[in-house]
Motif scaffolding. Structure first.
Motif, PDB file in Angstrom:
ATOM      1  N   GLN A  43      10.155   6.131  -4.459  1.00  0.00           N
ATOM      2  CA  GLN A  43      10.470   6.436  -2.880  1.00  0.00           C
ATOM      3  C   GLN A  43      10.601   5.087  -2.252  1.00  0.00           C
ATOM      4  O   GLN A  43      11.245   4.706  -1.514  1.00  0.00           O
ATOM      5  N   SER A  44       9.506   4.246  -2.440  1.00  0.00           N
ATOM      6  CA  SER A  44       9.534   2.806  -1.885  1.00  0.00           C
ATOM      7  C   SER A  44      10.876   1.948  -2.360  1.00  0.00           C
ATOM      8  O   SER A  44      11.252   1.487  -1.438  1.00  0.00           O
TER       9      SER A  44
ATOM     10  N   ILE B 257       0.908  -0.931  -0.148  1.00  0.00           N
ATOM     11  CA  ILE B 257       0.027   0.047  -0.136  1.00  0.00           C
ATOM     12  C   ILE B 257       0.920   1.248   0.213  1.00  0.00           C
ATOM     13  O   ILE B 257       0.708   2.158  -0.670  1.00  0.00           O
ATOM     14  N   LEU B 258       2.019   1.327   0.720  1.00  0.00           N
ATOM     15  CA  LEU B 258       2.995   2.390   0.881  1.00  0.00           C
ATOM     16  C   LEU B 258       3.515   2.701  -0.395  1.00  0.00           C
ATOM     17  O   LEU B 258       3.626   3.809  -0.631  1.00  0.00           O
TER      18      LEU B 258
ATOM     19  N   ARG C  65      10.958  -3.513  -1.899  1.00  0.00           N
ATOM     20  CA  ARG C  65      11.135  -3.837  -3.297  1.00  0.00           C
ATOM     21  C   ARG C  65      10.364  -4.512  -4.125  1.00  0.00           C
ATOM     22  O   ARG C  65      10.031  -4.456  -5.271  1.00  0.00           O
ATOM     23  N   SER C  66       9.608  -5.482  -3.224  1.00  0.00           N
ATOM     24  CA  SER C  66       8.771  -6.470  -3.896  1.00  0.00           C
ATOM     25  C   SER C  66       7.818  -6.125  -4.810  1.00  0.00           C
ATOM     26  O   SER C  66       6.840  -5.479  -4.315  1.00  0.00           O
TER      27      SER C  66
ATOM     28  N   ILE D 200      17.302   5.030  -9.505  1.00  0.00           N
ATOM     29  CA  ILE D 200      15.881   4.992  -9.218  1.00  0.00           C
ATOM     30  C   ILE D 200      15.208   6.101  -8.898  1.00  0.00           C
ATOM     31  O   ILE D 200      14.139   6.517  -9.575  1.00  0.00           O
ATOM     32  N   ILE D 201      16.182   7.013  -8.204  1.00  0.00           N
ATOM     33  CA  ILE D 201      15.045   8.324  -7.916  1.00  0.00           C
ATOM     34  C   ILE D 201      15.361   9.375  -8.967  1.00  0.00           C
ATOM     35  O   ILE D 201      14.600  10.238  -8.942  1.00  0.00           O
ATOM     36  N   THR D 202      15.904   9.011 -10.164  1.00  0.00           N
ATOM     37  CA  THR D 202      15.934   9.646 -11.232  1.00  0.00           C
ATOM     38  C   THR D 202      15.023   9.175 -12.484  1.00  0.00           C
ATOM     39  O   THR D 202      15.094   9.608 -13.734  1.00  0.00           O
ATOM     40  N   TYR D 203      14.125   8.233 -11.984  1.00  0.00           N
ATOM     41  CA  TYR D 203      13.202   7.673 -13.044  1.00  0.00           C
ATOM     42  C   TYR D 203      12.127   8.877 -13.484  1.00  0.00           C
ATOM     43  O   TYR D 203      11.971   9.601 -12.502  1.00  0.00           O
ATOM     44  N   PRO D 204      11.623   8.734 -14.368  1.00  0.00           N
ATOM     45  CA  PRO D 204      10.907   9.710 -15.087  1.00  0.00           C
ATOM     46  C   PRO D 204       9.449   9.735 -13.975  1.00  0.00           C
ATOM     47  O   PRO D 204       8.934   8.728 -13.442  1.00  0.00           O
TER      48      PRO D 204
END
Length: 417
Positions: free
Chosen positions: A75-76, A66-67, A114-115, A185-189
């Motif tokens: 962010q997750s 859910i998060l 990550r799952s 990851i943090i720079t994905y669109p």
């Protein structure tokens, strides 16, 4: 949107592939059991640690699913990689059983954060590009790069162990690719953060969707098919390491090369490289290899049974001191699992609304997690009280009999209805 016949290897294809490649640069993976047993941790305790890692993921699977939808997938995933790094640091700095519990707890937290999340990101991208019909092939490619990362990681780990003569340093070196992946990851669109048709979910929404999924016997069967072999492999895969170590020390032509740790480091690294390289090639070419299987449910069933059988054979061969045949059989178990995964995921996603993708993947992972935890406890206990070979045979036969029994009742009830 009009469906394209093939996907393009654009910049995000390579970034998605880089994610899997970097994620699997876990230099400690080929030596985890060897390292833990070397510092005095019993197989039963190892089973406890692996079980704890899975149980942490079990208890947190639903809220983190859910998060991922509420705070955003990027962010997750970012939090997951921070938790991984903390885990690596603890196991490097404090190698005793009780603090190892803390390390494996952080690892379990990272796994559940990550799952399914990155798969959901890729699915959103495929929807945006109109490539939904290519998802099995696309995931085969990205998984292939992940397996190539494991292959390269094994060789690098072998060299690190050979040069340092210590296993603990590989946990420290594993932090580097995870930091790089964090920034990837943090720079994905931004548009991939929630998905094309994503909606923020409340707890009651998740419960409603879970009940909907559990009322569908077909989906229950598919989830069972996807989790049985994966749980078996997840629980037993690292226990092949002592078998590899035995093989390494039995090689006469390298007996004068370095210390025992150095010989084990090189041989185990090379063996894992071979296994993961074959896995990578299999994943990338899974569509071609499985072209003759038009009936996807039958393919999933046949490969599951085949995987359990080769796992049992690996144990039997080891008990009769046919170590090479045991290693070959275990390698086949990896390859069969690689052939299954892209198609199982595609099969499930075809029957899942896009706005509950992350939640449904959490349900599947939820089942897999608890099964792997139980099997980890069981396998560690059996390996301590019998042997690794006998544990493989016992657990493999148990799962095979259970699966065939459930399958028989499923088809019997299907005929009645």
């Amino acid at each position: 949107m009009t469906q394209n016949t093939t996907f393009k290897k654009d910049i995000l294809y390579w970034r998605f592939s880089a994610y899997g490649f970097l994620k699997n640069l876990r230099f400690f993976d080929p030596f985890m059991i060897i390292y833990l047993s070397g510092i005095g941790v019993s197989y039963t305790q190892i089973g406890v640690l692996y079980g704890i890692r899975k149980l942490v993921a079990f208890f947190l699977e639903v809220p983190t699913g859910i998060l991922a939808d509420k705070m955003g997938r990027k962010q997750s995933l970012s939090l997951a990689f921070l938790a991984y790094i903390i885990s690596f640091l603890i196991i490097y700095l404090y190698p005793n059983f009780y603090l190892l519990i803390l390390s494996f707890t952080f690892f379990g937290l990272a796994e559940t954060l990550r799952s399914g999340t990155h798969k959901a990101i890729i699915l959103s991208y495929l929807e945006i590009k109109g490539w939904e019909d290519q998802k099995a092939d696309y995931f085969g490619h990205t998984r292939g790069w992940a397996q190539m990362g494991s292959a390269i990681s094994s060789l690098v780990a072998g060299v690190l162990v050979f040069n340092t003569e210590h296993f603990n340093n590989i946990f420290l070196f594993s932090i580097v690719p995870y930091v790089i992946n964090f920034f990837n990851i943090i720079t994905y669109p931004k548009e991939l953060n929630t998905g094309k048709a994503s909606k923020k979910k409340k707890t009651e929404s998740f419960n409603s969707e879970m009940l909907t999924a559990l009322k569908n016997p077909h989906l229950i069967k598919v989830i069972g098919n996807s989790t049985t072999l994966a749980s078996f492999l997840g629980a037993v895969k690292d226990f092949i390491q002592p078998i590899m170590a035995t093989f390494a020390l039995s090689l006469v032509f390298i007996k004068d090369i370095g210390s025992e740790h150095q010989r084990i480091g090189i041989v185990v690294g090379v063996l894992y490289f071979i296994i993961y390289f074959l896995n990578s090639t299999t994943s990338i070419n899974a569509k071609k290899i499985t072209k003759g299987f038009s009936d996807q449910p039958s393919y999933i069933t046949v490969t599951l049974i085949a995987g359990l059988v080769v796992g049992i054979c690996s144990g039997i061969f080891y008990e009769f001191n046919f170590v090479v045949l045991s290693l070959i059989s275990f390698s086949l178990l990896y390859i069969i699992d690689s052939l299954r995964k892209p198609f199982i995921f595609s099969y499930i996603m075809d029957d899942t609304p896009s706005d509950m993708t992350t939640t449904f993947l959490s349900i599947q992972s939820f089942v897999s997690t608890i099964a792997t935890a139980v099997l980890s406890f069981l396998f560690g206990y059996l390996a301590d009280h019998f042997s690794i070979g006998e544990a493989l045979v016992i657990v493999g036969i148990m799962l095979l009999v259970l699966y065939l029994t459930v399958l028989m009742f499923y088809h019997k009830n299907k005929k009645k209805s």
